[in-house]
Design an enzyme around this catalytic site. Structure first.
Site, mmCIF file in Angstrom:
data_model
loop_
_atom_site.group_PDB
_atom_site.id
_atom_site.type_symbol
_atom_site.label_atom_id
_atom_site.label_comp_id
_atom_site.label_asym_id
_atom_site.label_seq_id
_atom_site.Cartn_x
_atom_site.Cartn_y
_atom_site.Cartn_z
ATOM 1 N N HIS A 57 -46.565 4.048 72.928
ATOM 2 C CA HIS A 57 -47.779 4.007 72.888
ATOM 3 C C HIS A 57 -48.756 5.298 73.728
ATOM 4 O O HIS A 57 -47.997 6.182 74.208
ATOM 5 C CB HIS A 57 -48.745 2.996 73.874
ATOM 6 N N LYS A 66 -39.606 -0.609 72.213
ATOM 7 C CA LYS A 66 -41.094 -0.962 73.119
ATOM 8 C C LYS A 66 -42.041 -0.161 72.502
ATOM 9 O O LYS A 66 -41.444 0.918 72.049
ATOM 10 C CB LYS A 66 -41.133 -0.566 75.034
ATOM 11 N N HIS A 113 -47.330 7.333 76.456
ATOM 12 C CA HIS A 113 -46.163 8.535 76.504
ATOM 13 C C HIS A 113 -46.878 9.533 76.035
ATOM 14 O O HIS A 113 -45.715 10.534 75.869
ATOM 15 C CB HIS A 113 -45.315 7.730 75.551
#
Length: 563
Positions: free
Chosen positions: A128, A125, A131
RNA sequence: GCGCCUGUAGCUCAGUUGGAUAGAGCAACGGACUUCUAAUCCGUGUGCCAGGGGUUCGACUCCCUUCAGGCGCACCA
């Protein structure tokens, strides 16, 4: 010398109170003209059954002239102390210069280990902007703990397990573009993952296929495992590029998958303690005695869930590291999960459950964009960092076009600006990310602090060799004294940041130092001052640079030498 | 419905075991570069501290309550 402690000692000798207790009560007065330390007498008033202002006045009369105290005076219920500036200034500058980057150290952490679980992105994933909080708060706390003498184990608890990997394998087999996977692995994995969800809406069969692949993965099917390992390795490689930019490192990438074979023991222990209860086909731990919803440990299909893995992970960490504190830096949206986790550990009889701490933080919000992985509409951290660097570059072209290594400065300043916005406020608040505020380098900002350092270093370079000795008694201005007081209090802020798990305490403190230095800088010439004053101010400048650099390092921000 | 978090200046926020006149930055306006990097500095002002009760000598801070916003509340993590 610890001036606060010395003053506390004097107070303690006059009243019936432990030095430690006095230290706790002592404050810094709201205005410098009220003194350097204040001791509030309100608590004493209860014990002594006397008005606070009377007590303060009596104590003030009793305080004798002392090497480090200029005077003590009563102001209302406060006993205010004025330090002997000469002694304080000399001692503080000397200490900063001697201790260098160790300055602010405190032995509180000696012999103790802290495990800190932070960042923890999901494999395959995108990394982004959401995070960023965990990564940078964790990264900063880790450095702060280390500065206080703790041994720290940095754990990246990767999301590398779960049914989404069944989906990913299914999607991989159907739609992957191998070339794209080599070039931009996470991007491609995300693309096929999103496609899977789109297709699954019209074709429910896909979900079954994904479940079957996940089962294969659990059963140890070679091909499935090979794919999973590839997804994981490619992801870590990409994550590490980002970590490098942020100066974050990990000691362990033991993610969820690491604990799959360690859950059996946990379940046995729960069984032994008779903590597992049947409920709607699932097995739960009842937490109603703590006024919490039940904690589901085994699903009705017999499989485990993330709490199960977290239980195994906690036990593993205790055994492996014998932690003093076991910290999780995860958003406040997970408060309930951690509360349940810690309570189950407590019920299992682990006394160290009390040492487990959830450091939460608010959401990152954009005025108009959403942050959902499924829709594929995400704000990538890389994009944000790159844009910050670019915008900084443009600013450098405008402000300092002759700068030698513009790229280096742009990187340190741009990324520093982003980090600063994440570490300048209380964690509990949501962060509304706006370019306008992040890229505004005026006032409270990373670049403001960095710029202060750069100006200081510029002077030091021009001065050449730092004079070996200096007579600090010539530093008599308020600007200088206020600045040095802030340098002296740096250690207290680092300690407070550790105790509150709040890096912003350090952020604000070094910003205050920068502010005080800039004020000093504009009002007092250094290189053109008379020799003895010049030498003392050079020492002071060196001390300020040391502390700023150390402080910035604690909040994961680099210090450029030029900008 | 229940739980947690948040509500302080136009905006973003500090203010921590209850204590001194509630503070910063941004924005706005006005000033300071022949002088150590002006990404700087100086000046100018605005607050029913969301509302209402209560405890206290004293409340932005503690308790109760109402309102507003956010996040959670078992087979995703």
């Amino acid at each position: 010398m610890d001036f606060k402690k010395e003053v506390a000692g004097i107070i303690s000798s006059l009243v019936d109170m432990e030095v430690e207790k006095v230290m706790e009560l002592m404050e810094v007065p709201p205005h410098a003209n009220m003194g350097d330390y204040a001791f509030p007498c309100f608590q004493l008033a209860k014990v002594m059954r006397k008005a606070p202002n009377m007590i303060a006045a009596e104590l003030a009369a009793k305080v004798q002239t002392h090497a480090i105290i200029e005077k003590a005076e009563a102001a209302g219920g406060y006993l205010n102390f004025f330090l002997n500036k000469n002694v304080f200034i000399g001692d503080t500058i000397k200490r900063v210069l001697e201790q260098g980057e160790k300055y602010g150290y405190n032995s509180m952490g000696e012999g103790k280990t802290i495990t800190i679980d932070f960042s923890s992105p999901n494999v395959a994933k995108p990394f982004h902007i959401g995070h960023m909080s965990s990564t940078i708060i964790g990264g900063s706390m880790e450095k702060i703990f280390r500065h206080l003498g703790f041994k720290v184990e940095r754990i990246n608890h990767l999301g590398d397990y779960g049914t989404q990997f069944g989906k990913l394998i299914s999607a991989y087999k159907r739609w992957v573009d191998h070339e794209a996977l080599e070039k931009e692995p996470i991007n491609e994995l995300l693309r096929i993952y999103v496609k899977f969800h789109e297709e699954a809406e019209n074709n429910p069969e896909l979900e079954n296929e994904a479940r079957a692949y996940f089962k294969q993965l659990e059963d140890g099917d070679k091909e499935a495992i090979a794919l999973w390992e590839r997804f994981r390795a490619l992801s870590i490689k990409e994550f590490e590029q980002t970590y490098k930019k942020l100066h974050i490192e990990f000691d362990s990438y033991a993610g969820e998958s690491f604990y799959t074979d360690k859950m059996g023991e946990i379940i046995d222990m729960l069984e032994d303690k008779k903590l597992l209860v049947e409920s709607n086909g699932a097995r739960i731990v009842d937490l109603s005695e703590f006024n919490l919803p039940p904690c589901l440990v085994i699903k009705s299909d017999g499989t485990t869930i993330y709490v199960t893995r977290d239980l195994a992970a906690a036990l593993y960490r205790k055994r492996t590291y014998d932690f003093h504190k076991n910290i999780y830096v995860v958003g406040t949206t997970q408060s309930l999960h951690f509360s349940q986790l810690f309570h189950v550990l407590k019920l299992m009889g682990f006394e160290w459950a009390k040492d487990c701490v959830h450091i939460g933080f608010g959401l990152v919000k954009f005025p108009d964009r959403k942050l959902s992985t499924r829709k594929g509409d995400v704000v990538l951290l890389e994009e944000v960092l790159d844009e910050a660097v670019q915008r900084t570059m443009a600013l450098i072209e405008q402000k300092n076009p002759d700068l030698k290594d513009k790229e280096d400065a742009a990187k340190k300043v741009g990324i520093g600006a982003v980090i600063y916005t994440f570490l300048k406020n209380n964690r509990d608040r949501d962060i509304v990310f706006s370019w306008e505020d992040t890229i505004n380098f005026d006032g409270d900002s990373g670049p403001y602090v960095q710029y202060t350092y750069v100006r200081g270093k510029s002077i030091l370079r021009r001065a050449g060799q730092l004079p070996e000795t200096a007579d600090y008694s010539v530093l008599t201005s308020d600007d200088e004294f206020n600045l040095i007081k802030l340098l002296g209090a740096f250690g207290d802020s680092v300690k407070e940041a550790a105790e509150r798990y709040e890096p912003f305490v350090v952020t604000r403190h070094i910003t205050e130092i920068a502010k005080a230095y800039n004020k000093f800088y504009i009002n007092h010439p250094i290189l053109n001052a008379e020799e003895s004053i010049k030498n003392a101010r050079l020492h002071l400048t060196q001390a300020v640079c040391n502390v700023i650099k150390t402080g910035l390092k604690l909040i994961c921000i680099e210090t450029p030498e030029y900008m």
